[in-house]
Design a protein around this motif. Structure first.
Motif, PDB file in Angstrom:
ATOM      1  N   GLU A 129       0.826  -1.200   0.000  1.00 59.36           N
ATOM      2  CA  GLU A 129       0.000   0.000   0.000  1.00 59.36           C
ATOM      3  C   GLU A 129       0.867   1.259   0.000  1.00 59.36           C
ATOM      4  N   LEU A 130       1.906   1.242   0.821  1.00 62.65           N
ATOM      5  CA  LEU A 130       2.782   2.407   0.888  1.00 62.65           C
ATOM      6  C   LEU A 130       3.552   2.582  -0.417  1.00 62.65           C
ATOM      7  N   ALA A 131       3.962   1.455  -1.014  1.00 59.66           N
ATOM      8  CA  ALA A 131       4.669   1.544  -2.293  1.00 59.66           C
ATOM      9  C   ALA A 131       3.754   2.121  -3.371  1.00 59.66           C
ATOM     10  N   SER A 132       2.490   1.700  -3.344  1.00 60.12           N
ATOM     11  CA  SER A 132       1.544   2.246  -4.317  1.00 60.12           C
ATOM     12  C   SER A 132       1.299   3.719  -4.067  1.00 60.12           C
ATOM     13  N   ALA A 133       1.230   4.093  -2.788  1.00 57.23           N
ATOM     14  CA  ALA A 133       0.993   5.496  -2.458  1.00 57.23           C
ATOM     15  C   ALA A 133       2.114   6.381  -2.967  1.00 57.23           C
ATOM     16  N   ALA A 134       3.322   5.807  -3.063  1.00 56.90           N
ATOM     17  CA  ALA A 134       4.454   6.590  -3.572  1.00 56.90           C
ATOM     18  C   ALA A 134       4.239   6.999  -5.027  1.00 56.90           C
ATOM     19  N   GLY A 135       3.365   6.247  -5.722  1.00 56.94           N
ATOM     20  CA  GLY A 135       3.069   6.589  -7.112  1.00 56.94           C
ATOM     21  C   GLY A 135       1.781   7.367  -7.273  1.00 56.94           C
ATOM     22  N   ASP A 136       1.285   7.948  -6.189  1.00 54.26           N
ATOM     23  CA  ASP A 136       0.024   8.683  -6.236  1.00 54.26           C
ATOM     24  C   ASP A 136       0.024   9.781  -7.292  1.00 54.26           C
ATOM     25  N   ASP A 137       1.119  10.518  -7.444  1.00 57.20           N
ATOM     26  CA  ASP A 137       1.155  11.622  -8.388  1.00 57.20           C
ATOM     27  C   ASP A 137       0.862  11.131  -9.801  1.00 57.20           C
ATOM     28  N   ARG A 138       1.489  10.037 -10.173  1.00 54.58           N
ATOM     29  CA  ARG A 138       1.262   9.499 -11.515  1.00 54.58           C
ATOM     30  C   ARG A 138      -0.174   9.017 -11.665  1.00 54.58           C
ATOM     31  N   LEU A 139      -0.682   8.349 -10.634  1.00 54.57           N
ATOM     32  CA  LEU A 139      -2.045   7.837 -10.682  1.00 54.57           C
ATOM     33  C   LEU A 139      -3.057   8.978 -10.777  1.00 54.57           C
ATOM     34  N   VAL A 140      -2.889   9.991  -9.937  1.00 58.29           N
ATOM     35  CA  VAL A 140      -3.827  11.114  -9.930  1.00 58.29           C
ATOM     36  C   VAL A 140      -3.751  11.895 -11.242  1.00 58.29           C
ATOM     37  N   THR A 141      -2.549  12.112 -11.742  1.00 62.83           N
ATOM     38  CA  THR A 141      -2.394  12.828 -13.006  1.00 62.83           C
ATOM     39  C   THR A 141      -3.073  12.091 -14.148  1.00 62.83           C
ATOM     40  N   ALA A 142      -2.890  10.774 -14.168  1.00 65.16           N
ATOM     41  CA  ALA A 142      -3.518   9.975 -15.223  1.00 65.16           C
ATOM     42  C   ALA A 142      -5.027   9.929 -15.064  1.00 65.16           C
ATOM     43  N   ALA A 143      -5.508   9.994 -13.819  1.00 64.86           N
ATOM     44  CA  ALA A 143      -6.942   9.855 -13.570  1.00 64.86           C
ATOM     45  C   ALA A 143      -7.732  11.083 -13.993  1.00 64.86           C
ATOM     46  N   GLY A 144      -7.120  12.283 -13.948  1.00 63.01           N
ATOM     47  CA  GLY A 144      -7.855  13.511 -14.217  1.00 63.01           C
ATOM     48  C   GLY A 144      -8.672  13.488 -15.501  1.00 63.01           C
ATOM     49  N   PRO A 145      -8.049  13.296 -16.662  1.00 65.03           N
ATOM     50  CA  PRO A 145      -8.812  13.292 -17.922  1.00 65.03           C
ATOM     51  C   PRO A 145      -9.829  12.153 -18.002  1.00 65.03           C
ATOM     52  N   VAL A 246     -21.622   3.212  -8.595  1.00 67.74           N
ATOM     53  CA  VAL A 246     -21.059   2.068  -9.327  1.00 67.74           C
ATOM     54  C   VAL A 246     -19.554   2.250  -9.330  1.00 67.74           C
ATOM     55  N   SER A 247     -18.794   1.163  -9.055  1.00 73.07           N
ATOM     56  CA  SER A 247     -17.327   1.250  -8.978  1.00 73.07           C
ATOM     57  C   SER A 247     -16.680   0.056  -9.664  1.00 73.07           C
ATOM     58  N   ALA A 248     -15.466   0.264 -10.144  1.00 74.98           N
ATOM     59  CA  ALA A 248     -14.669  -0.805 -10.749  1.00 74.98           C
ATOM     60  C   ALA A 248     -13.215  -0.647 -10.313  1.00 74.98           C
ATOM     61  N   ALA A 249     -12.471  -1.736 -10.420  1.00 70.28           N
ATOM     62  CA  ALA A 249     -11.119  -1.805  -9.862  1.00 70.28           C
ATOM     63  C   ALA A 249     -10.061  -1.298 -10.829  1.00 70.28           C
ATOM     64  N   VAL A 250      -9.108  -0.546 -10.284  1.00 69.65           N
ATOM     65  CA  VAL A 250      -7.887  -0.163 -10.987  1.00 69.65           C
ATOM     66  C   VAL A 250      -6.772  -1.032 -10.445  1.00 69.65           C
ATOM     67  N   ARG A 251      -6.005  -1.641 -11.319  1.00 67.66           N
ATOM     68  CA  ARG A 251      -4.956  -2.573 -10.900  1.00 67.66           C
ATOM     69  C   ARG A 251      -3.570  -2.033 -11.232  1.00 67.66           C
ATOM     70  N   GLY A 252      -2.607  -2.401 -10.393  1.00 65.45           N
ATOM     71  CA  GLY A 252      -1.232  -2.009 -10.616  1.00 65.45           C
ATOM     72  C   GLY A 252      -0.530  -2.982 -11.540  1.00 65.45           C
ATOM     73  N   LEU A 292      -2.797   2.987 -18.147  1.00 64.06           N
ATOM     74  CA  LEU A 292      -1.912   4.145 -17.990  1.00 64.06           C
ATOM     75  C   LEU A 292      -0.923   3.940 -16.849  1.00 64.06           C
ATOM     76  N   VAL A 293      -1.393   3.354 -15.768  1.00 64.45           N
ATOM     77  CA  VAL A 293      -0.502   3.065 -14.647  1.00 64.45           C
ATOM     78  C   VAL A 293       0.573   2.075 -15.077  1.00 64.45           C
ATOM     79  N   ARG A 294       0.222   1.197 -15.973  1.00 58.07           N
ATOM     80  CA  ARG A 294       1.195   0.222 -16.492  1.00 58.07           C
ATOM     81  C   ARG A 294       2.042   0.799 -17.631  1.00 58.07           C
ATOM     82  N   LYS A 295       1.989   2.125 -17.777  1.00 55.31           N
ATOM     83  CA  LYS A 295       2.835   2.840 -18.751  1.00 55.31           C
ATOM     84  C   LYS A 295       2.485   2.475 -20.188  1.00 55.31           C
ATOM     85  N   ASN A 296       1.197   2.467 -20.457  1.00 57.35           N
ATOM     86  CA  ASN A 296       0.738   2.265 -21.821  1.00 57.35           C
ATOM     87  C   ASN A 296      -0.129   3.458 -22.214  1.00 57.35           C
ATOM     88  N   PRO A 297       0.473   4.583 -22.625  1.00 58.02           N
ATOM     89  CA  PRO A 297      -0.297   5.810 -22.905  1.00 58.02           C
ATOM     90  C   PRO A 297      -1.342   5.634 -23.996  1.00 58.02           C
TER      91      PRO A 297
END
Length: 307
Positions: A129-145, A246-252, A292-297
């Protein structure tokens, strides 16, 4: 050989070679104690070195100066190679068995360590969880659009949630611009006991955390089984009366669930079966964010609802 000028009394040791006789000592002085001679083992000559006691054990080096932290890190480092029993941790770290047991139990309590089916210690989910949190900036940036497109496609507010301990936190959102909406500002902490996002964040956890998470929850094991089977969750008034979601899962990259994409709004608009109408577009948004998290733009090139 001339007779010695000194004749010891019974029981008095004879002076060693080179020691002054009583006749040559200054009046009133006491004879020096022969410490080295007393420490020397039996059968050694006068010139043999004394046998000294062994040095006491030295304390383990503490790189940071905070011993309990350094010892805890030693235990976690030892598990990098895989599961280990208590005895194996003791052997690997060189720490005392009670110390290893006490620290490992505390680390299990805080989920830095866990136990497998054989009772061995393994790295716990909190580190992931902490390791994933370290990538929050990338996740949040990708999530915006993606959240903006999801809002526009559904007409409802969209959010991204991450789990932090016993709560879920909204880390990104796109609110419905007008009309009645479910407003959840970024940074809001919500319960893990209710809501479709909580269902998604809990559904794929290990058995122990599932059992713990279901205690006092508004949803049931059957609901979570349906989430795992379908890949999405829905709720009606679980978190707040009159609100559906309604919710769905985002995976690392490892496939582990790291977040949940959601839409929420009044039941009157989402209906009493919101998943039937919106699950497809929510799952698509979660899939795009996963890519996107898996670096596939390229995954974000297609608009929602075009597949």
């Amino acid at each position: 050989m001339p007779a010695s000028p000194y004749s010891p009394r019974p029981g008095e040791p004879y002076p060693p070679q080179g020691s002054p006789s009583p006749a040559s000592r200054a009046p009133g002085t006491r004879p020096r104690r022969m410490v080295a001679q007393k420490l020397a083992p039996a059968g050694t000559g006068a010139g043999t070195s004394a046998a000294l006691p062994p040095d006491p054990p030295r304390p383990l080096h503490s790189p940071s100066g905070i011993g309990v932290v350094d010892k805890s890190v030693m235990i976690m480092d030892a598990l990098e190679a895989g599961p280990a029993s208590l005895a194996q941790l003791v052997e690997c770290t060189g720490l005392a068995r009670p110390t290893v047991h006490r620290l490992a139990s505390a680390l299990v309590h805080h989920r830095f360590l866990s136990r497998d089916v054989r009772g061995r210690y393994v790295i716990g989910s909190r580190l992931a969880e902490l390791a994933s949190a370290a990538g929050d900036d990338r996740l949040v940036t990708a999530a915006g659009p993606i959240l903006l497109r999801l809002r526009d496609a559904t007409g409802e507010s969209s959010q991204l949630y991450r789990r932090q301990g016993d709560a879920r936190v909204c880390v990104a959102s796109a609110e419905r611009p007008i009309g009645l909406r479910d407003s959840i500002p970024v940074g809001t902490q919500l319960s893990m006991k209710a809501g479709s996002a909580a269902q998604v964040l809990l559904a794929w956890e290990d058995h122990e955390r599932l059992v713990e998470g279901l205690q006092g929850a508004r949803f049931t094991p059957t609901v979570l089984a349906g989430v795992r089977r379908r890949g999405w969750g829905e709720s009606l008034g679980e978190r707040e009366a009159g609100v559906a979601s309604v919710s769905a899962a985002v995976r690392g990259p490892s496939g582990r669930v790291i977040a949940a994409v959601s839409i929420s709004g009044p039941i009157e608009r989402l209906t009493r079966q919101p998943g039937r109408q919106y699950a497809g577009v929510v799952v698509q948004a979660a899939h795009q964010l996963t890519e996107l998290v898996r670096k596939n733009p390229d995954a974000a090139e297609h608009g929602l609802g075009e597949q």
